[in-house]
Design a protein around this motif. Structure first.
Motif, PDB file in Angstrom:
ATOM      1  N   GLU A  44       0.813  -1.220   0.000  1.00  0.00           N
ATOM      2  CA  GLU A  44       0.000   0.000   0.000  1.00  0.00           C
ATOM      3  C   GLU A  44       0.845   1.268   0.000  1.00  0.00           C
ATOM      4  N   ASN A  45       2.074   1.193   0.542  1.00  0.00           N
ATOM      5  CA  ASN A  45       2.839   2.406   0.795  1.00  0.00           C
ATOM      6  C   ASN A  45       4.115   2.584  -0.025  1.00  0.00           C
ATOM      7  N   LYS A  67       0.136   8.550 -10.895  1.00  0.00           N
ATOM      8  CA  LYS A  67      -0.865   7.943 -10.015  1.00  0.00           C
ATOM      9  C   LYS A  67      -0.189   7.081  -8.952  1.00  0.00           C
ATOM     10  N   LEU A 124       1.099   9.082  -5.946  1.00  0.00           N
ATOM     11  CA  LEU A 124       0.129   9.737  -5.072  1.00  0.00           C
ATOM     12  C   LEU A 124      -0.117   8.896  -3.824  1.00  0.00           C
ATOM     13  N   ARG A 125      -0.303   9.571  -2.682  1.00  0.00           N
ATOM     14  CA  ARG A 125      -0.587   8.882  -1.425  1.00  0.00           C
ATOM     15  C   ARG A 125      -2.091   8.921  -1.169  1.00  0.00           C
ATOM     16  N   SER A 126      -2.642   7.789  -0.760  1.00  0.00           N
ATOM     17  CA  SER A 126      -4.063   7.744  -0.446  1.00  0.00           C
ATOM     18  C   SER A 126      -4.332   6.526   0.422  1.00  0.00           C
ATOM     19  N   LYS A 127      -5.347   6.638   1.273  1.00  0.00           N
ATOM     20  CA  LYS A 127      -5.758   5.507   2.100  1.00  0.00           C
ATOM     21  C   LYS A 127      -6.943   4.777   1.481  1.00  0.00           C
ATOM     22  N   ASN A 128      -7.328   5.187   0.283  1.00  0.00           N
ATOM     23  CA  ASN A 128      -8.486   4.595  -0.377  1.00  0.00           C
ATOM     24  C   ASN A 128      -8.078   3.674  -1.510  1.00  0.00           C
ATOM     25  N   ARG A 182      -7.570   2.503  -5.082  1.00  0.00           N
ATOM     26  CA  ARG A 182      -7.320   3.327  -6.263  1.00  0.00           C
ATOM     27  C   ARG A 182      -6.655   2.512  -7.371  1.00  0.00           C
TER      28      ARG A 182
END
Length: 395
Positions: A330-331, A354, A357-361, A363
């Protein structure tokens, strides 16, 4: 209904408290470095956020620390221990005994104990978490959710080893696989995103432990780990797949005992053995500073993952998506890039913007030209455990 989920590792205890069936997180946290005087404790709720170092020498002490904060008179989230109706436990190895979630009985505990030799870093800690929870939350129903359960759909041609048949029929020696709860959760999330009745997906769980699963129409059909969590990908401290003859050579020619070999392959190998570091963040930092061993270790890590992608794409006879999940998946944009580079033949192409980009959702990070979706899906083993635990009694 209040459902407490416990995930006991060899030196850690993760927890989440849910209100079900709403799936609302009431609080969450972790106790790390159990067995040390500088254990790390995190507790997060709407009223209380704690992050501290303290002495936690046993899993019993860790769970008592958690329950103390759950029941804090001023800022706690529970009035009494009786508010907890179900405690769901992650158990790594269910062997051939368990292909589904079960309520914990004396017989279940005995079977979990008997499987400890197959998952020595996990099953003993899982069992201890169960026994401690029984004393702290005596009125709650205790439930075991097995990492191996989702992988029971893998066909015999994939799980059976090419050794004499009696080793399977008499001794249950076969591929079992692990991280099944995570693979189940993220594959279902990916299926929902793809909105397809039939799908071919590869889920890639990358943390300190790493594994991959080929999932066809929601069912696992192959998996990278084997009889134990040692096989497959290169991991934080585990070697992953290695020629068995190396073990004979270590014993017969280099004088290693079997106990030493077990420790070497499980605790001293993998990224730690290659670089001196087990945390990928440290390895990526050192690689960026020019450390040749760390650079090579990252390339080896990604190369092994690529081999499984090719293998599973063949087994599935096509591919709709690959899914990255867990702490590294994820990271780490770098690992994702290294894995996805030069996979154009499989119609897998990454969109680097893309990816960064950092996101917790959930994607998609593939390019528009990519026929195969590249998804980052945050895993939530605790929620999956809560859902399965509740389902056991509701249905």
């Amino acid at each position: 209904m209040q459902v407490l989920v416990l995930n006991s590792g060899s030196s850690s205890l993760k927890f989440q408290l849910f209100t079900m069936p709403e799936e609302t997180i009431v609080c969450s946290g972790v106790v790390e470095r159990i067995g040390f005087t500088d254990a790390r404790f995190k507790f997060n709720s709407e009223l209380l956020n704690v992050e501290t170092e303290t002495k936690v020498l046993t899993h019993k002490a860790a769970l008592k620390l958690v329950s103390k904060h759950l029941l804090n008179k001023k800022e706690g989230v529970l009035k009494s221990a009786e508010d907890i109706k179900i405690v769901g436990h992650r158990v790594v190895h269910g062997g051939m005994y368990f292909n589904d979630t079960v309520q914990i009985t004396a017989d279940v505990k005995e079977k979990i104990k008997s499987l400890s030799s197959l998952a020595p870093l996990h099953n003993p800690a899982n069992l201890e978490g169960i026994m401690v929870a029984e004393t702290i939350f005596p009125s709650a129903k205790q439930v075991a959710v097995f990492d191996t359960a989702f992988l029971q759909s893998i066909p015999e041609k994939a799980y059976k080893y090419a050794i004499p048949n009696e080793f399977l029929t008499k001794h249950n020696i076969r591929m079992y696989g692990f991280h099944g709860t995570s693979h189940k959760y993220v594959s279902e999330q990916a299926n929902s995103f793809l909105n397809k009745k039939e799908s071919k997906i590869i889920t890639i769980h990358l943390g300190n432990g790493c594994s991959m699963t080929a999932v066809k129409n929601g069912k696992s059909v192959d998996h990278s780990m084997g009889f134990s969590p040692l096989e497959g990908l290169i991991m934080g401290t585990r070697s992953g797949t290695i020629d068995p003859s190396v073990i004979f050579h270590l014993k017969d020619s280099l004088g290693y005992s079997m106990k030493q070999i077990n420790a070497l392959l499980n605790k001293e190998s993998g990224m730690l053995g290659l670089t001196g570091y087990s945390d990928l963040r440290d390895i990526e930092l050192k690689a960026s500073e020019g450390n040749a061993e760390c650079k090579l270790a990252l390339q080896m890590n990604a190369y092994r993952i690529k081999k499984y992608i090719g293998s599973y794409a063949t087994i599935l006879n096509g591919l709709d998506a690959i899914v990255f999940t867990a702490g590294i998946g994820e990271n780490s944009s770098l690992i994702r890039k290294l894995v996805c580079d030069d996979l154009d033949f499989l119609d897998i192409t990454l969109d680097e913007a893309k990816n960064n980009l950092r996101s917790k959702n959930l994607r998609a990070i593939n390019s528009d030209a990519s026929k195969v979706k590249i998804l980052v899906v945050p895993t939530n083993e605790e929620l999956e455990i809560a859902k399965q635990s509740v389902r056991l009694f509701v249905n």
